[in-house]
Write a protein that holds these residues in place. Structure first.
Motif, mmCIF file in Angstrom:
data_model
loop_
_atom_site.group_PDB
_atom_site.id
_atom_site.type_symbol
_atom_site.label_atom_id
_atom_site.label_comp_id
_atom_site.label_asym_id
_atom_site.label_seq_id
_atom_site.Cartn_x
_atom_site.Cartn_y
_atom_site.Cartn_z
ATOM 1 N N UNK A 1 0.840 -1.200 0.000
ATOM 2 C CA UNK A 1 0.000 0.000 0.000
ATOM 3 C C UNK A 1 0.878 1.255 0.000
ATOM 4 N N UNK A 2 0.548 2.189 -0.867
ATOM 5 C CA UNK A 2 1.302 3.429 -0.947
ATOM 6 C C UNK A 2 1.043 4.298 0.274
ATOM 7 N N UNK A 3 2.117 4.848 0.842
ATOM 8 C CA UNK A 3 1.993 5.748 1.978
ATOM 9 C C UNK A 3 1.971 7.196 1.481
ATOM 10 N N UNK A 4 1.096 7.997 2.052
ATOM 11 C CA UNK A 4 0.999 9.409 1.689
ATOM 12 C C UNK A 4 1.261 10.279 2.910
ATOM 13 N N UNK A 5 1.802 11.472 2.652
ATOM 14 C CA UNK A 5 2.050 12.415 3.740
ATOM 15 C C UNK A 5 0.789 13.199 4.085
ATOM 16 N N UNK A 6 -0.015 13.470 3.054
ATOM 17 C CA UNK A 6 -1.158 14.362 3.229
ATOM 18 C C UNK A 6 -2.352 13.879 2.420
ATOM 19 N N UNK A 7 -3.522 14.374 2.809
ATOM 20 C CA UNK A 7 -4.732 14.087 2.035
ATOM 21 C C UNK A 7 -5.450 15.397 1.724
ATOM 22 N N UNK A 8 -5.910 15.502 0.475
ATOM 23 C CA UNK A 8 -6.754 16.619 0.068
ATOM 24 C C UNK A 8 -8.128 16.057 -0.270
ATOM 25 N N UNK A 9 -9.167 16.643 0.302
ATOM 26 C CA UNK A 9 -10.541 16.196 0.071
ATOM 27 C C UNK A 9 -11.274 17.304 -0.676
ATOM 28 N N UNK A 10 -11.784 16.972 -1.875
ATOM 29 C CA UNK A 10 -12.430 18.008 -2.687
ATOM 30 C C UNK A 10 -13.952 17.975 -2.533
ATOM 31 N N UNK A 11 -14.500 19.132 -2.198
ATOM 32 C CA UNK A 11 -15.952 19.310 -2.107
ATOM 33 C C UNK A 11 -16.369 20.231 -3.257
ATOM 34 N N UNK A 12 -16.976 19.695 -4.307
ATOM 35 C CA UNK A 12 -17.194 20.476 -5.538
ATOM 36 C C UNK A 12 -18.508 21.256 -5.566
ATOM 37 N N UNK A 13 -18.934 21.751 -4.415
ATOM 38 C CA UNK A 13 -20.224 22.444 -4.355
ATOM 39 C C UNK A 13 -20.069 23.859 -3.812
ATOM 40 N N UNK A 14 -20.897 24.760 -4.308
ATOM 41 C CA UNK A 14 -20.922 26.150 -3.854
ATOM 42 C C UNK A 14 -22.357 26.627 -3.744
ATOM 43 N N UNK A 15 -22.566 27.657 -2.913
ATOM 44 C CA UNK A 15 -23.893 28.271 -2.831
ATOM 45 C C UNK A 15 -24.199 29.024 -4.121
ATOM 46 N N UNK A 16 -23.128 29.531 -4.768
ATOM 47 C CA UNK A 16 -23.265 30.257 -6.027
ATOM 48 C C UNK A 16 -21.924 30.204 -6.746
ATOM 49 N N UNK A 17 -21.943 30.050 -8.050
ATOM 50 C CA UNK A 17 -20.709 30.017 -8.834
ATOM 51 C C UNK A 17 -20.245 31.456 -9.071
ATOM 52 N N UNK A 18 -19.025 31.755 -8.672
ATOM 53 C CA UNK A 18 -18.498 33.118 -8.835
ATOM 54 C C UNK A 18 -18.111 33.385 -10.287
ATOM 55 N N UNK A 19 -18.074 34.655 -10.635
ATOM 56 C CA UNK A 19 -17.855 35.051 -12.034
ATOM 57 C C UNK A 19 -16.466 34.724 -12.566
ATOM 58 N N UNK A 20 -15.493 34.531 -11.669
ATOM 59 C CA UNK A 20 -14.110 34.292 -12.086
ATOM 60 C C UNK A 20 -13.685 32.838 -11.923
ATOM 61 N N UNK A 21 -14.543 32.019 -11.310
ATOM 62 C CA UNK A 21 -14.110 30.706 -10.830
ATOM 63 C C UNK A 21 -14.065 29.651 -11.928
ATOM 64 N N UNK A 22 -12.886 29.006 -12.042
ATOM 65 C CA UNK A 22 -12.718 27.903 -12.989
ATOM 66 C C UNK A 22 -12.476 26.584 -12.261
ATOM 67 N N UNK A 23 -12.615 26.591 -10.937
ATOM 68 C CA UNK A 23 -12.433 25.357 -10.178
ATOM 69 C C UNK A 23 -13.551 24.370 -10.486
ATOM 70 N N UNK A 24 -13.303 23.106 -10.176
ATOM 71 C CA UNK A 24 -14.314 22.077 -10.375
ATOM 72 C C UNK A 24 -15.360 22.213 -9.274
ATOM 73 N N UNK A 25 -16.368 23.052 -9.539
ATOM 74 C CA UNK A 25 -17.407 23.290 -8.538
ATOM 75 C C UNK A 25 -18.718 23.626 -9.224
ATOM 76 N N UNK A 26 -19.813 23.443 -8.497
ATOM 77 C CA UNK A 26 -21.143 23.666 -9.056
ATOM 78 C C UNK A 26 -22.137 23.949 -7.937
ATOM 79 N N UNK A 27 -23.244 24.572 -8.295
ATOM 80 C CA UNK A 27 -24.360 24.717 -7.370
ATOM 81 C C UNK A 27 -25.162 23.414 -7.433
ATOM 82 N N UNK A 28 -25.531 22.874 -6.289
ATOM 83 C CA UNK A 28 -26.205 21.577 -6.295
ATOM 84 C C UNK A 28 -27.373 21.567 -5.312
ATOM 85 N N UNK A 29 -27.894 20.371 -5.065
ATOM 86 C CA UNK A 29 -29.043 20.199 -4.180
ATOM 87 C C UNK A 29 -28.708 19.147 -3.126
ATOM 88 N N UNK A 30 -29.514 19.096 -2.081
ATOM 89 C CA UNK A 30 -29.212 18.242 -0.925
ATOM 90 C C UNK A 30 -29.037 16.776 -1.297
#
Length: 369
Positions: A1-30
């Motif tokens: 098993x590969x050992x890692x130093x750190x973990x990044x957890x991506x949450x791709x949801x926003x209350x509203x998509x900003x005008x400049x944002x190119x990140x992997x994110x979206x407005x969603x539902x519950x």
């Protein structure tokens, strides 16, 4: 098993998509958010089985604070954070209240990064942010009740922004007695609202050279030492997680669109949220090899990442890692940039000068083999 130093957890949801944002994110539902959390915890459980420990954990987005506390608790339950020195979560003003921030601290988060961007109400509206100046101040002050390590994100080079706006934002941020400030110049990305406006000639950007100079000269006077091109911190509050990226640490990225690096191979997860959930439910792999790091690419990355940090790259470490003197590979490049006043070679390290920090991308381009 590969050992890692750190973990990044991506949450791709926003209350509203900003005008400049190119990140992997979206407005969603519950319903979709709940399904995503289930899929995410399944991925983490699969990849971190019997993993002994992690140095840092970072939950970013998107806007992680659109998740409910019990959903964040469910995610953290699958990650061994007991020995982690730094557990960070990103939040946006307008998505958190006092109880929520208290609960974050009780879950184990010990660092919080607040996406303020600017303290100008007009500029916040232009960016498409959901908060105003007073909400940002209130979020920072409330976070400080529970966190001893508070970071604020600010931006410069925004449409309609003046040097006075930047001065005010820096003044307000410093006055909040936070521990860390990240400063980002606006980048126009093609598939954003700003990108489309810019392509149509409907977006006028200011000359941001004076803004950059003001920020980089002013923050150190208030005890925020620059430790990386875009990051300033009070002593001892540098982001351990991000320093890991810049010093070549191995990291695991989980969630839609997240990236991982095991020291030799870089992988990326499927970015589309619905596809990610579907594949996890079916027990299918959601990651694919993005790049096998060749020797030359590894040399380039060692230099790019090392030079991002104020302390620079270590000459001896390069020789130990690659079995060759850095000057045999990059001697002409280093000499050229020293003569241009962009690099310095001192005490076994090569680092960007203040001027070099301003033109870092030009210097990095020279290190491409």
């Amino acid at each position: 098993m590969m050992m890692f130093d750190s973990i990044y957890v991506h949450i791709p949801f926003c209350a509203k998509k900003c005008n400049y944002c190119a990140f992997n994110s979206k407005v969603s539902h519950d319903e979709e958010i709940s399904a995503y959390v289930d899929a995410l915890t399944t991925e983490i459980k699969t990849l971190l089985t019997n993993h002994p420990s992690l140095t840092t954990c970072y939950i970013g987005g998107g806007t992680p604070s659109v998740l409910k506390i019990n959903q964040l608790e469910k995610i953290l339950r699958e990650i061994n954070i007991d020995s982690a020195k730094e557990i960070t979560i990103e939040v946006n003003p307008g998505t958190v209240e006092e109880d929520y921030l208290r609960n974050l601290r009780e879950l184990g988060f010990n660092r919080i990064s607040i996406g303020v961007q600017t303290f100008s109400n007009e500029l916040l509206r232009n960016l498409g942010r959901i908060h105003d100046y007073m909400t940002a101040l209130d979020t920072i002050q409330t976070a400080k009740k529970f966190f001893e390590n508070v970071s604020v994100d600010l931006m410069y080079g925004l449409p309609g922004q003046s040097l006075i706006d930047v001065e005010n934002s820096i003044e307000f941020a410093v006055a909040q007695d936070v521990q860390h400030i990240s400063i980002y110049g606006l980048e126009i990305e093609p598939n954003t609202k700003f990108g489309k406006m810019y392509a149509a000639g409907k977006l006028i950007l200011p000359d941001d050279a004076d803004m950059y100079d003001y920020i980089t000269e002013t923050l150190p006077r208030f005890g925020f030492e620059r430790y990386e091109i875009s990051n300033f911190a009070k002593v001892g509050f540098e982001s351990k997680h991000n320093l890991g990226y810049w010093t070549g640490a191995k990291y695991l990225g989980v969630g839609a669109g997240a990236h991982s690096y095991d020291g030799k191979i870089r992988t990326s997860n499927i970015a589309d949220v619905a596809t990610y959930i579907k594949k996890i439910r079916a027990g299918e792999n959601v990651s694919e090899i993005e790049e096998v790091i060749s020797r030359s690419a590894a040399m380039e990355e060692f230099c790019f990442l090392g030079l991002r940090v104020v302390s620079g790259l270590n000459i001896n470490s390069f020789a130990e890692k690659f079995g060759v003197d850095i000057f045999e590979i990059y001697g002409d490049v280093i000499d050229k940039n020293i003569k241009l006043g962009l690099l310095e070679n001192f005490n076994g390290r090569i680092f960007l000068t203040n001027r070099g920090m301003k033109f870092g991308n030009v210097v990095f381009g020279d290190f491409l083999l």
